[in-house]
Design a protein around this motif. Structure first.
Motif, mmCIF file in Angstrom:
data_model
loop_
_atom_site.group_PDB
_atom_site.id
_atom_site.type_symbol
_atom_site.label_atom_id
_atom_site.label_comp_id
_atom_site.label_asym_id
_atom_site.label_seq_id
_atom_site.Cartn_x
_atom_site.Cartn_y
_atom_site.Cartn_z
ATOM 1 N N ASP A 240 22.147 10.513 58.515
ATOM 2 C CA ASP A 240 22.997 10.635 57.328
ATOM 3 C C ASP A 240 22.304 11.439 56.237
ATOM 4 O O ASP A 240 22.948 12.210 55.515
ATOM 5 N N ARG A 289 19.563 5.737 57.936
ATOM 6 C CA ARG A 289 20.873 5.515 58.557
ATOM 7 C C ARG A 289 21.206 6.711 59.431
ATOM 8 O O ARG A 289 21.029 7.868 59.020
ATOM 9 N N TYR A 290 21.727 6.425 60.607
ATOM 10 C CA TYR A 290 21.952 7.497 61.568
ATOM 11 C C TYR A 290 22.968 7.044 62.617
ATOM 12 O O TYR A 290 23.327 5.855 62.706
ATOM 13 N N ARG A 340 26.222 3.314 65.539
ATOM 14 C CA ARG A 340 25.513 3.520 64.292
ATOM 15 C C ARG A 340 24.395 2.476 64.171
ATOM 16 O O ARG A 340 24.525 1.351 64.660
ATOM 17 N N GLU A 342 20.704 1.315 61.598
ATOM 18 C CA GLU A 342 19.957 1.425 60.344
ATOM 19 C C GLU A 342 18.547 0.914 60.606
ATOM 20 O O GLU A 342 18.363 -0.214 61.062
#
Length: 681
Positions: A240, A289-290, A340, A342
């Motif tokens: 992100d 975050r990714y 997703r 974190e």
């Protein structure tokens, strides 16, 4: 389908344009079948490939020479051979692999009895079914492109088979087939977007749950090095914000703590809960975050950046973190999955004080690596035997790796029984798992709890789409040691031997072939750019097509105005689209009917009225001959004369250059004719 039947007359082989139509069409169909079968070469046994190629070559020779097809004895013999070979290879005639093997050979064998329309349609059916089996093994963009080519080829052959008159060109049949495919594309798109997603769509019950490629739950020295030969993609990462430094990109996988002298494994199953080490995960700093797109590996593992505190958002399943900080799912990941996560690159985990479970991380099997044990005793005598000296011992071993002439290599040769002894004293070279295994063995020999962590380290940024690509060759093994007051601490001994492996992502590569190496040397920049573009395109295919999930379907409904969409809403929208398309199709049919040639429509009206009066002339007669039939059937009278003259004027209006009549005038004249109320005899 007469033209598909073999003609037993012989003729010299010449250019394709001079071949008889039945020979030309048969050869085209055989070429399409060969393409369908060729796409399965990597999945079927060698004998299946050889037998299929032999049968198709045989059938091609028969078609070119105009020879008769083999009798039933040949076909039954080949069928029996196929069944026996399939049983011998797969030990069953059921299941995915055995079924695909049989269907490929049966498709080829069916061409040996292509005598009638029914046989041809069976061949088409088998070929279309064989196309579907490709998705059992791969749903990549290349596979889809190959299947599209085969689909258009089969549709072309099918359209050509329904054109029995004359010698229509294959190009004409291909245009019709492409038009059919184009008309079906909108329906396919609607069904793709709105039909309820079934996951996994192309799974088969009872499939083997072993990994296709990549990491496994155990490690032998040399195993991870084999993955460097695999350029396949394991993960795609989209951050992100700015990604962490390259040296901190560790994607955690299985943790190996049990060593029998030859192989490292996870701690034995059934380990008492009271003996399991507490996680005690503490994080600090800002989170990273990714989004991860993970290729199928048929393992119940999620690879996340160390260390994740929240449950990754995985569609269709749930995940949990075990005591080794590894994330486990409820089912194997047998399809492309996007989730997703974190993570925090600054973290601490594990107990801070000695606990009962730590003794499992200092155990070593007896009879292995005696020189490494002696080295451990010497280091202990030099740096002290208390827990306070453990950090100094780790630093001493890392310094030995940096200055002792150790080499990071893909081909260190074969290791024997005492792998750690050979690394520390003889070979002094190895890949990451050689280094990590030898390091952990030495740590345990000094009574320092240690274990191996496997996963992926590093990756490369694709400048086209902004995704980080983690390949199978990025598979890595590192160590964790336990220090009092600090818990588990990551130590990557490979960084001491080859700092470039961790910092700047220098990778050992498998030797390239002559063509690939020459092309890379000729234009390395162009090669890298083409590869980045292709992987970006393939990534879009994964994101938009393969990873179009149930959640994305509901998100689509939100964009259409549904506040809280459900499967009921999805069904309503799908039904509404089907009804709407049906109504549009009906309206288009009515419009097309109105757009027919008005001249032909007026002629057809006259024929219809004549049939009501007992004269059925069919639909093939032109107006002049129809006028002659009117005169013969009704005899000379005012009605027949007026109608015959009208038909002649109708023909002149279409075909005469000097006619001044308009179609509207002829239509009015037709309406003014006095038609008898009953048939005339």
């Amino acid at each position: 389908m007469k033209h598909l039947l073999p003609r037993f007359a012989t003729s010299p082989v010449g250019p394709a344009s001079s071949l008889p139509r039945d020979t030309r069409d048969t050869l085209f169909l055989l070429a399409v079948i060969a393409w369908v079968a060729m796409m399965q070469i990597g999945q079927i046994p060698w004998w299946c490939t050889a037998l299929t190629a032999g049968v198709l070559a045989w059938r091609t020779t028969l078609a070119l020479r105009g020879l008769p097809l083999p009798g039933w004895a040949w076909r039954m013999g080949l069928l029996a051979l196929t069944v026996l070979a399939t049983w011998w290879t797969h030990r069953t005639l059921l299941g995915r692999d055995a079924g695909v093997t049989l269907i490929v050979v049966l498709l080829a064998l069916k061409t040996l009895e292509l005598r009638a329309r029914r046989d041809a349609f069976v061949v088409f059916f088998l070929a279309f079914f064989t196309l579907l089996t490709h998705f059992f093994y791969s749903q990549s963009l290349l596979t889809a492109a190959g299947i599209l080519i085969a689909l258009l080829g089969l549709l072309t052959a099918l359209v050509n088979a329904h054109m029995p008159v004359g010698r229509p060109s294959l190009a004409q049949a291909a245009r019709i087939a492409a038009g059919m495919a184009a008309m079906g594309a909108p329906i396919m798109l609607v069904l793709f977007l709105l039909f309820p997603r079934l996951s996994p769509l192309w799974g088969m019950p009872g499939e083997d749950e072993t990994g296709r490629s990549g990491l496994s739950g155990s490690m032998r020295v040399g195993q991870v090095a084999e993955l460097v030969l695999d350029e396949g993609i394991a993960l795609r990462i989209r951050f992100d914000d700015a990604p962490p430094p390259q040296g901190q990109l560790y994607f955690r996988g299985p943790v190996l703590s049990d060593f029998d002298g030859i192989e490292w494994r996870s701690l034995r199953s059934g380990f008492p809960t009271s003996m399991a080490l507490p996680t005690d995960l503490n994080v600090s700093g800002p989170p990273v975050r990714y989004e991860v797109t993970m290729e199928p590996n048929r393992r119940p593992w999620l690879f996340v950046l160390e260390a994740a505190t929240q449950v990754p958002e995985v569609p269709g399943t749930r995940a949990r973190m075990n005591s080794d900080l590894q994330w486990i799912t409820l089912r194997p990941m047998d399809a492309l999955v996007r989730y997703r996560a974190e993570s925090y690159v600054n973290f601490r985990h594990g107990p801070l004080a000695p606990v009962v479970g730590l003794q499992d991380h200092i155990e070593l099997p007896g009879g292995y690596n005696p020189r490494t044990l002696a080295l451990a005793l010497a280091l202990r005598r030099e740096h002290g035997s208390g827990p306070q000296s453990n950090a100094a011992l780790i630093d001493a071993v890392m310094e030995r790796l940096r200055t002792g002439g150790y080499t990071y290599t893909l081909d260190p040769g074969v290791y024997g029984q005492h792998t750690a002894d050979e690394f520390w004293f003889d070979k002094r070279e190895g890949f990451c798992e050689h280094i990590a295994s030898s390091f952990v063995i030495l740590m345990r020999a000094m009574d320092i709890p240690a274990r191996i962590v496997t996963g992926y380290q590093g990756g490369e940024l694709n400048g086209v789409d902004g995704y980080w690509t983690v390949r199978q060759r990025d598979a890595h093994a590192w160590a964790e040691v336990w220090l009092q007051g600090r818990g588990w601490v990551r130590v990557d001994p490979t960084s001491a031997v080859s700092p470039g492996r961790i910092g700047s992502f220098e990778r050992l590569r498998a030797p390239e072939g002559a063509v690939a190496g020459a092309f890379r040397n000729l234009s390395p920049t162009l090669t890298a750019q083409l590869r980045a573009v292709w992987e970006a395109v393939n990534n879009r295919w994964n994101q938009w097509v393969l990873n179009y999930t149930q959640g994305q379907q509901l998100d689509l409904l939100k964009k259409l105005g549904f506040s809280s969409p459900s499967w009921t809403d999805l069904a309503y929208v799908l039904i509404g689209v089907v009804v709407g398309v049906s109504l549009l199709g009906a309206a288009w049919t009515l419009w097309e009917r109105q757009q027919h040639d008005p001249w032909l429509r007026l002629l057809q009206r006259s024929r219809k009225r004549l049939r009501q009066l007992g004269l059925d002339s069919g639909d093939h007669l032109p107006p002049r001959e129809l006028a002659a039939q009117v005169q013969r059937h009704f005899g000379p009278n005012e009605f027949s004369n007026r109608l015959a003259q009208w038909l002649l004027r109708l023909e002149a209006q279409r075909y005469s250059r000097h006619s001044t009549l308009t179609l509207a005038a002829l239509r009015r004249e037709f309406q003014q004719l006095t038609w008898p109320r009953k048939p005339l005899h």
